[in-house]
Enzyme design. Structure first.
Site, short mmCIF file in Angstrom:
data_model
loop_
_atom_site.label_atom_id
_atom_site.label_comp_id
_atom_site.label_asym_id
_atom_site.label_seq_id
_atom_site.Cartn_x
_atom_site.Cartn_y
_atom_site.Cartn_z
N GLY A 148 -2.59 0.34 -1.00
CA GLY A 148 -3.64 -0.66 -1.04
C GLY A 148 -3.16 -1.93 -0.35
O GLY A 148 -1.95 -2.14 -0.23
N GLN A 155 -2.70 -10.76 1.53
CA GLN A 155 -1.32 -10.32 1.79
C GLN A 155 -0.96 -10.42 3.27
O GLN A 155 0.22 -10.40 3.62
CB GLN A 155 -1.11 -8.88 1.29
CG GLN A 155 -1.22 -8.80 -0.24
CD GLN A 155 -0.98 -7.39 -0.74
OE1 GLN A 155 -1.91 -6.58 -0.81
NE2 GLN A 155 0.26 -7.08 -1.06
N HIS A 195 -5.51 -3.80 -9.21
CA HIS A 195 -4.40 -4.53 -8.59
C HIS A 195 -4.90 -5.33 -7.38
O HIS A 195 -4.54 -6.51 -7.21
CB HIS A 195 -3.32 -3.50 -8.19
CG HIS A 195 -2.14 -4.04 -7.46
ND1 HIS A 195 -0.85 -3.96 -7.96
CD2 HIS A 195 -2.02 -4.61 -6.23
CE1 HIS A 195 -0.01 -4.49 -7.07
NE2 HIS A 195 -0.69 -4.87 -6.00
N GLU A 196 -5.76 -4.72 -6.56
CA GLU A 196 -6.24 -5.40 -5.35
C GLU A 196 -7.23 -6.51 -5.69
O GLU A 196 -7.20 -7.59 -5.08
CB GLU A 196 -6.90 -4.40 -4.38
CG GLU A 196 -6.01 -3.26 -3.90
CD GLU A 196 -4.63 -3.68 -3.44
OE1 GLU A 196 -4.45 -4.84 -3.03
OE2 GLU A 196 -3.71 -2.85 -3.51
N CYS A 232 4.32 -3.81 -5.43
CA CYS A 232 3.44 -4.61 -4.58
C CYS A 232 4.17 -4.89 -3.28
O CYS A 232 5.35 -5.26 -3.31
CB CYS A 232 3.09 -5.92 -5.29
SG CYS A 232 1.97 -6.98 -4.35
N LEU A 233 3.47 -4.73 -2.16
CA LEU A 233 4.10 -4.97 -0.86
C LEU A 233 4.53 -6.44 -0.72
O LEU A 233 5.39 -6.75 0.09
CB LEU A 233 3.14 -4.59 0.27
CG LEU A 233 2.82 -3.08 0.35
CD1 LEU A 233 1.70 -2.83 1.35
CD2 LEU A 233 4.06 -2.29 0.71
N HIS A 235 -5.44 -9.53 -6.64
CA HIS A 235 -4.96 -10.31 -5.48
C HIS A 235 -6.03 -11.29 -4.98
O HIS A 235 -5.72 -12.41 -4.59
CB HIS A 235 -4.60 -9.38 -4.32
CG HIS A 235 -3.21 -8.84 -4.32
ND1 HIS A 235 -2.09 -9.65 -4.31
CD2 HIS A 235 -2.73 -7.56 -4.30
CE1 HIS A 235 -0.99 -8.89 -4.28
NE2 HIS A 235 -1.36 -7.62 -4.28
O1 GNR Z 1 1.54 0.39 -2.33
C1 GNR Z 1 1.24 0.02 -3.47
N1 GNR Z 1 1.46 0.86 -4.51
C2 GNR Z 1 0.98 0.63 -5.78
C3 GNR Z 1 1.49 1.42 -6.82
C4 GNR Z 1 1.04 1.25 -8.10
C5 GNR Z 1 0.07 0.30 -8.36
C6 GNR Z 1 -0.44 -0.49 -7.36
C7 GNR Z 1 0.01 -0.34 -6.07
S1 GNR Z 1 -0.65 -1.30 -4.81
C8 GNR Z 1 0.70 -1.33 -3.69
C9 GNR Z 1 0.32 -2.03 -2.40
C10 GNR Z 1 -0.04 -3.48 -2.68
O2 GNR Z 1 0.76 -4.34 -2.86
N2 GNR Z 1 -1.31 -3.75 -2.76
O3 GNR Z 1 -1.72 -5.00 -3.03
NI NI Z 2 -0.10 -5.87 -4.25
#
Ligand code: GNR
Ligand code: NI
Length: 174
Positions: A46, A51, A136-137, A94-95, A140
């Site tokens: 995601g 980001q 999660h997104e 999270c990246l 953000h």
């Molecule tokens: O790549 C991602 N893996 C992930 C694994 C478990 C829960 C959420 C994520 S999202 C993350 C990429 C990211 O930072 N998205 O904002």
């Molecule tokens: Ni993230």
């Protein structure tokens, strides 16, 4: 299409509340495409526009397994319309917080309404990794990181680690 640099903790822009998109036009589609390529390149499942330092309510997701064909989802102005009372614990990363993983508790299932790549309104219901990823997104877009769901001790430890690394980089750059 080139990939874009991903911003990381402690970059203060990660705390911004992103602005809604007025219209899904070619410029927004170009942003979606650049985000998708950046996400696949990272690699991640995601990515929210903030980001790559763009404070707009735009998200890409692809939770397909690595042996399955790509299944990109493009979400513009996504909103959670329903969340289950049942909760689920999933390890998240999270990246923008590289090499840091922790269990996070969230609703197990959600419904989300969004505009797709053609500006059509849609709704999906998700469970498992997709439900986690959507939440999660959307976090953000509201300036919320997964570490904000952890205990204060864990969150502060994680932030300190990245502040130290940033300070070290700055010192080495002098
Ligand atoms: O790549 C991602 N893996 C992930 C694994 C478990 C829960 C959420 C994520 S999202 C993350 C990429 C990211 O930072 N998205 O904002
Ligand atoms: Ni993230």
């Amino acid at each position: 299409m080139p990939t874009r640099p991903i911003i990381c903790l402690p970059d203060p822009r990660l705390k911004l509340v992103s602005e809604p998109v007025a219209q899904v036009d070619d410029e927004v589609r170009a942003l979606l495409d650049a985000m998708l390529e950046t996400m696949y390149d990272a690699p991640g499942v995601g990515l929210a526009a903030i980001q790559i330092a763009v404070p707009r309510r735009v998200v890409v997701i692809d939770v397909a397994g690595k042996d399955d064909p790509p299944a990109p989802l493009f979400l513009v102005n996504p909103e959670i319309t329903w969340a289950s009372e049942e909760l689920n614990v999933h390890e998240e990363g999270c990246l923008s917080i590289p090499d840091y993983y922790e269990d996070v508790t969230r609703p197990a299932r959600v419904r989300a309404r969004f505009l797709d790549r053609d500006g059509q309104q849609r709704e999906i219901e998700a469970d498992g990794l997709l439900a986690t990823c959507i939440q999660h997104e959307i976090d953000h877009l509201n300036g919320v990181l997964f570490i904000d769901h952890l205990s204060r001790l864990k969150r502060e430890r994680a932030i300190k680690k990245f502040q130290k690394a940033a300070a070290k980089r700055a010192e080495e750059g002098m």
